[in-house]
Every structure is written in structure tokens, then in C-alpha cells.
Enzyme design. Sequence first.
Site, PDB file in Angstrom:
ATOM      1  N   ALA A 242      13.533  11.576 -24.075  1.00 21.27           N
ATOM      2  CA  ALA A 242      14.482  12.661 -23.774  1.00 21.27           C
ATOM      3  C   ALA A 242      15.897  12.137 -23.580  1.00 21.27           C
ATOM      4  CB  ALA A 242      14.023  13.409 -22.520  1.00 21.27           C
TER       5      ALA A 242
ATOM      6  N   HIS B 190       8.262  26.680 -10.645  1.00 20.02           N
ATOM      7  CA  HIS B 190       7.104  26.164  -9.899  1.00 20.02           C
ATOM      8  C   HIS B 190       7.484  25.681  -8.502  1.00 20.02           C
ATOM      9  CE1 HIS B 190       4.807  25.364 -13.926  1.00 20.02           C
ATOM     10  NE2 HIS B 190       4.883  26.626 -13.620  1.00 20.02           N
TER      11      HIS B 190
ATOM     12  N   THR C 185       7.804  18.604 -22.215  1.00 23.71           N
ATOM     13  CA  THR C 185       6.651  19.301 -21.653  1.00 23.71           C
ATOM     14  C   THR C 185       5.504  19.342 -22.657  1.00 23.71           C
ATOM     15  OG1 THR C 185       5.823  21.329 -20.608  1.00 23.71           O
ATOM     16  CG2 THR C 185       7.522  21.592 -22.325  1.00 23.71           C
TER      17      THR C 185
HETATM   18  C1  BV8 Z   1      -0.910  31.745 -12.655  1.00 19.15           C
HETATM   19  C2  BV8 Z   1       3.848  22.701  -9.269  1.00 19.15           C
HETATM   20  C3  BV8 Z   1      -1.914  33.748 -12.089  1.00 19.15           C
HETATM   21  C4  BV8 Z   1       3.025  21.898  -8.341  1.00 19.15           C
HETATM   22  C5  BV8 Z   1       2.530  23.282 -11.249  1.00 19.15           C
HETATM   23  C6  BV8 Z   1      -3.549  31.301 -19.799  1.00 19.15           C
HETATM   24  C7  BV8 Z   1      -4.403  30.473 -20.470  1.00 19.15           C
HETATM   25  C8  BV8 Z   1      -5.069  29.442 -19.759  1.00 19.15           C
HETATM   26  C9  BV8 Z   1      -4.865  29.219 -18.385  1.00 19.15           C
HETATM   27  C10 BV8 Z   1      -4.010  30.046 -17.737  1.00 19.15           C
HETATM   28  C11 BV8 Z   1      -3.374  31.092 -18.428  1.00 19.15           C
HETATM   29  N1  BV8 Z   1      -2.580  31.736 -17.525  1.00 19.15           N
HETATM   30  C12 BV8 Z   1      -2.729  31.150 -16.292  1.00 19.15           C
HETATM   31  C13 BV8 Z   1      -3.597  30.114 -16.415  1.00 19.15           C
HETATM   32  C14 BV8 Z   1      -3.998  29.240 -15.309  1.00 19.15           C
HETATM   33  C15 BV8 Z   1      -3.001  28.103 -15.041  1.00 19.15           C
HETATM   34  C16 BV8 Z   1      -2.888  27.201 -16.241  1.00 19.15           C
HETATM   35  O1  BV8 Z   1      -2.007  27.332 -17.061  1.00 19.15           O
HETATM   36  N2  BV8 Z   1      -3.845  26.243 -16.287  1.00 19.15           N
HETATM   37  C17 BV8 Z   1      -3.788  25.229 -17.349  1.00 19.15           C
HETATM   38  C18 BV8 Z   1      -4.203  23.890 -16.747  1.00 19.15           C
HETATM   39  C19 BV8 Z   1      -4.663  25.625 -18.499  1.00 19.15           C
HETATM   40  N3  BV8 Z   1      -1.674  28.636 -14.699  1.00 19.15           N
HETATM   41  C20 BV8 Z   1      -1.493  28.960 -13.396  1.00 19.15           C
HETATM   42  O2  BV8 Z   1      -2.340  28.867 -12.523  1.00 19.15           O
HETATM   43  C21 BV8 Z   1      -0.114  29.528 -13.048  1.00 19.15           C
HETATM   44  N4  BV8 Z   1      -0.280  30.653 -12.191  1.00 19.15           N
HETATM   45  O3  BV8 Z   1      -1.228  31.927 -13.802  1.00 19.15           O
HETATM   46  O4  BV8 Z   1      -1.143  32.620 -11.668  1.00 19.15           O
HETATM   47  C22 BV8 Z   1      -1.318  34.821 -11.432  1.00 19.15           C
HETATM   48  C23 BV8 Z   1      -0.609  35.702 -12.178  1.00 19.15           C
HETATM   49  C24 BV8 Z   1      -0.089  36.795 -11.540  1.00 19.15           C
HETATM   50  C25 BV8 Z   1      -0.308  36.940 -10.154  1.00 19.15           C
HETATM   51  C26 BV8 Z   1      -1.027  35.976  -9.428  1.00 19.15           C
HETATM   52  C27 BV8 Z   1      -1.505  34.857 -10.058  1.00 19.15           C
HETATM   53  C28 BV8 Z   1       0.705  28.540 -12.184  1.00 19.15           C
HETATM   54  C29 BV8 Z   1       0.839  27.257 -12.820  1.00 19.15           C
HETATM   55  C30 BV8 Z   1       1.807  26.373 -11.993  1.00 19.15           C
HETATM   56  C31 BV8 Z   1       1.056  25.273 -11.271  1.00 19.15           C
HETATM   57  N5  BV8 Z   1       2.007  24.335 -10.644  1.00 19.15           N
HETATM   58  N6  BV8 Z   1       3.445  22.476 -10.638  1.00 19.15           N
HETATM   59  C32 BV8 Z   1       3.131  20.409  -8.594  1.00 19.15           C
HETATM   60  O5  BV8 Z   1       4.017  19.991  -9.353  1.00 19.15           O
HETATM   61  O6  BV8 Z   1       2.334  19.695  -7.961  1.00 19.15           O
HETATM   62  S1  BV8 Z   1       2.076  22.971 -12.891  1.00 19.15           S
HETATM   63  C33 BV8 Z   1       2.557  21.324 -13.226  1.00 19.15           C
HETATM   64  O7  BV8 Z   1       1.762  20.926 -14.318  1.00 19.15           O
HETATM   65  C34 BV8 Z   1       3.989  21.149 -13.683  1.00 19.15           C
HETATM   66  O8  BV8 Z   1       4.899  21.938 -12.987  1.00 19.15           O
HETATM   67  C35 BV8 Z   1       3.897  21.510 -15.161  1.00 19.15           C
HETATM   68  O9  BV8 Z   1       3.944  22.907 -15.321  1.00 19.15           O
HETATM   69  C36 BV8 Z   1       2.506  21.047 -15.528  1.00 19.15           C
HETATM   70  C37 BV8 Z   1       2.573  19.694 -16.151  1.00 19.15           C
HETATM   71  O10 BV8 Z   1       3.054  19.889 -17.432  1.00 19.15           O
HETATM   72  P1  BV8 Z   1       4.359  19.049 -17.929  1.00 19.15           P
HETATM   73  O11 BV8 Z   1       5.494  19.236 -17.015  1.00 19.15           O
HETATM   74  O12 BV8 Z   1       4.506  19.417 -19.358  1.00 19.15           O
HETATM   75  O13 BV8 Z   1       3.891  17.524 -17.763  1.00 19.15           O
HETATM   76  P2  BV8 Z   1       2.798  16.713 -18.607  1.00 19.15           P
HETATM   77  O14 BV8 Z   1       2.608  15.447 -17.893  1.00 19.15           O
HETATM   78  O15 BV8 Z   1       1.638  17.597 -18.918  1.00 19.15           O
HETATM   79  O16 BV8 Z   1       3.520  16.432 -20.032  1.00 19.15           O
HETATM   80  C38 BV8 Z   1       4.676  15.634 -20.048  1.00 19.15           C
HETATM   81  C39 BV8 Z   1       5.174  15.648 -21.495  1.00 19.15           C
HETATM   82  O17 BV8 Z   1       6.371  14.862 -21.530  1.00 19.15           O
HETATM   83  C40 BV8 Z   1       4.182  15.011 -22.473  1.00 19.15           C
HETATM   84  O18 BV8 Z   1       4.092  15.830 -23.649  1.00 19.15           O
HETATM   85  C41 BV8 Z   1       4.830  13.651 -22.818  1.00 19.15           C
HETATM   86  O19 BV8 Z   1       4.629  13.292 -24.163  1.00 19.15           O
HETATM   87  C42 BV8 Z   1       6.303  13.957 -22.588  1.00 19.15           C
HETATM   88  N7  BV8 Z   1       7.083  12.789 -22.192  1.00 19.15           N
HETATM   89  C43 BV8 Z   1       6.696  11.729 -21.424  1.00 19.15           C
HETATM   90  N8  BV8 Z   1       7.755  10.861 -21.274  1.00 19.15           N
HETATM   91  C44 BV8 Z   1       8.811  11.408 -21.974  1.00 19.15           C
HETATM   92  C45 BV8 Z   1       8.379  12.653 -22.535  1.00 19.15           C
HETATM   93  N9  BV8 Z   1       9.194  13.428 -23.284  1.00 19.15           N
HETATM   94  C46 BV8 Z   1      10.467  12.969 -23.492  1.00 19.15           C
HETATM   95  N10 BV8 Z   1      10.949  11.808 -22.950  1.00 19.15           N
HETATM   96  C47 BV8 Z   1      10.151  10.995 -22.215  1.00 19.15           C
HETATM   97  N11 BV8 Z   1      10.644   9.858 -21.720  1.00 19.15           N
END
Ligand code: BV8
Length: 239
Positions: free
Chosen positions: A215, A105, A172
Site C-alpha cells: 500500500a 468497526h 482489505t
Molecule cells: C453484522 C473490529 C449483523 C474488532 C471487526 C454476509 C455473508 C457472510 C457473513 C456475514 C454476512 N453479513 C454479516 C456476516 C457476519 C460477519 C462476517 O462478515 N463474517 C465473516 C467472517 C464471514 N459480519 C458481522 O458480524 C458484522 N456485523 O453483520 O451484524 C447485524 C446486522 C444488523 C443488526 C445487528 C447485527 C460485523 C463485522 C465487524 C467485526 N469487527 N473488527 C477488531 O478489530 O478486533 S472485523 C475485522 O476483521 C476488521 O475490522 C476487518 O473488517 C476484518 C479483517 O479484514 P481486513 O481488514 O481486510 O484484514 P485481513 O487481515 O483479512 O486482510 C488484510 C489484507 O491486506 C490482505 O488481503 C493482505 O493481502 C493485504 N495486505 C497485507 N499487507 C499489505 C496488504 N495490502 C497492501 N499493503 C500491504 N503492506
Amino acid sequence: MRVVVLTGAGISAESGVPTFRDARGLWEGHRVEDVASPEAFQRQPDLVHRFYDERRAALTRVQPNAAHRALACLEQQLGSRMLVVTQNIDDLHERAGSRRVLHMHGKLRSARCTACGTRLDWREDLAHRPACPRCGERALRPDVVWFGESTLGMGQVESALSRADLFVSVGTSGMVYPAAGFVRIARLFGARTLELNLERTPGSELFDEARHGPAGSLVRAWVQDLLARRPAEVEVTRE
Ligand code: BV8
């Protein structure tokens, strides 16, 4: 044994980097998807620059934690047989000593010129529209992958997943694709799969094993256990 480790915001939480879920997926009341998108950058470039300038500045105030260091230690043992694929745009894996890290990303400490395409290390703000050192255009953007943009290094990721004996997902929520689909690909190619996360996630049942907790302790215990086991036992037999 070949290992692929996918990391998310949870691995950097104990370093003081807020996760997306922490903030309930919001930044200053904006849904992250609305700030981290090319449309938002067109509509409100100042707001988007501020979002990333603040996160880039915050990086100077955080350090890698025990989970980052444990993975760097495992890489020293496994060398080219290990790849860390991170969704995180922070540089804490590298600062912990990991070398084989793929930022699918993008990176906070990198800027990309939308006029000439140059990518360059960048540690300062972008909101004041500094000129591109290469072409002089005031067209620099954060070098991160926004929602709707294609992710980086997918070819390398898919080949590593297809040859992996072990796929481990750390900190994640498994909500964002294509990263959330990696566990299925790894399973398809016969890898064992392990989830290390603070709590259950929507994808926990997709893993052969899921361990829940912070983690810092989970990853360190997993690496110590893996390295403590005699090489013969480490040899993971394909299903
Ligand atoms: C794309 C960079 C198309 C910027 C980020 C299929 C189905 C549905 C939707 C889609 C699909 N395919 C594509 C999509 C659309 C979309 C998507 O997935 N939407 C979601 C919301 C449904 N995906 C995209 O748009 C992707 N691009 O598909 O392009 C395409 C294809 C070909 C050609 C052209 C275009 C691009 C997605 C990337 C976006 N950029 N980041 C920035 O950071 O600002 S995403 C960003 O959010 C992060 O990088 C990460 O990926 C995501 C957040 O998730 P996590 O990292 O898991 O964080 P989160 O807070 O959610 O969870 C944290 C976890 O840690 C929790 O479970 C918690 O319990 C745990 N935790 C907390 N503390 C601890 C811990 N664990 C252990 N120890 C601790 N102490």
C-alpha cells in the site's frame, strides 16, 4: 469528483500493525471471531480485555505510513468530496492528518460504558475494570464492533457510495460484511472501482481495475497520478 476509500488492516501493515490474515486469523490460537464477539465477552471478559488492551498499548509503538499520508494529502485537495471508511480500529489515518474518516468497526482508543452508554476517549487498559467516569459503574467495554453487532455509520456510508464517482479499496481481503459488499453498491450507482492490495482477493474481479503491491507505494503512486492529471481529465464521466 467524489471519492470513497475503504481501508482494511493491510494499509496499517507497513506501520507494524499485524493484519488478521498475517496471524492466519488467529490470536493466541483463538479464532478472531471467537475473541471479537459479545458472546466471548460474556464468557471470558478477561481474555477479551487482554486482546484489546495489548492492541491499544501497541498503538503507542506505531506511526502512520506513506499510504496513510497520501490519503490525507488527497483529502486536502478534495475536501468534502472524499470520505475514508475504515474497518481499522487504529487511529493512524487521523494521525496522518485525515479528518473525514468513518470508523465503521469502532476505535481502540475509545471505551463505551454498557451501563450508561457513555463513549469516551480511552488510552489505558480496561482489564482491571476501571469505573465509568460518568456513572461510576465498572461496566466499560472496548468501543469496537464485534462480530454479530451492527456496524457504525452505515447511513453516511451508503449515501457516500451512492454519490461516488470513484470507489477505491485499500489493503482489505474483502472477507467481512457489510464492508465486503461496498464495491457492489458503488458499482450499482455507476462509480468506477479500483482495488489496491498486496495480493489478489476473492473480490478482485468485482473491480474495474486491481493493482497489487504494498500500500505504501501503490497508494502514493495512485494519489500522485490522480492529482497530476489536469482537472479536466480528473472529471470522471459516469458510465
Ligand atoms: C453484522 C473490529 C449483523 C474488532 C471487526 C454476509 C455473508 C457472510 C457473513 C456475514 C454476512 N453479513 C454479516 C456476516 C457476519 C460477519 C462476517 O462478515 N463474517 C465473516 C467472517 C464471514 N459480519 C458481522 O458480524 C458484522 N456485523 O453483520 O451484524 C447485524 C446486522 C444488523 C443488526 C445487528 C447485527 C460485523 C463485522 C465487524 C467485526 N469487527 N473488527 C477488531 O478489530 O478486533 S472485523 C475485522 O476483521 C476488521 O475490522 C476487518 O473488517 C476484518 C479483517 O479484514 P481486513 O481488514 O481486510 O484484514 P485481513 O487481515 O483479512 O486482510 C488484510 C489484507 O491486506 C490482505 O488481503 C493482505 O493481502 C493485504 N495486505 C497485507 N499487507 C499489505 C496488504 N495490502 C497492501 N499493503 C500491504 N503492506
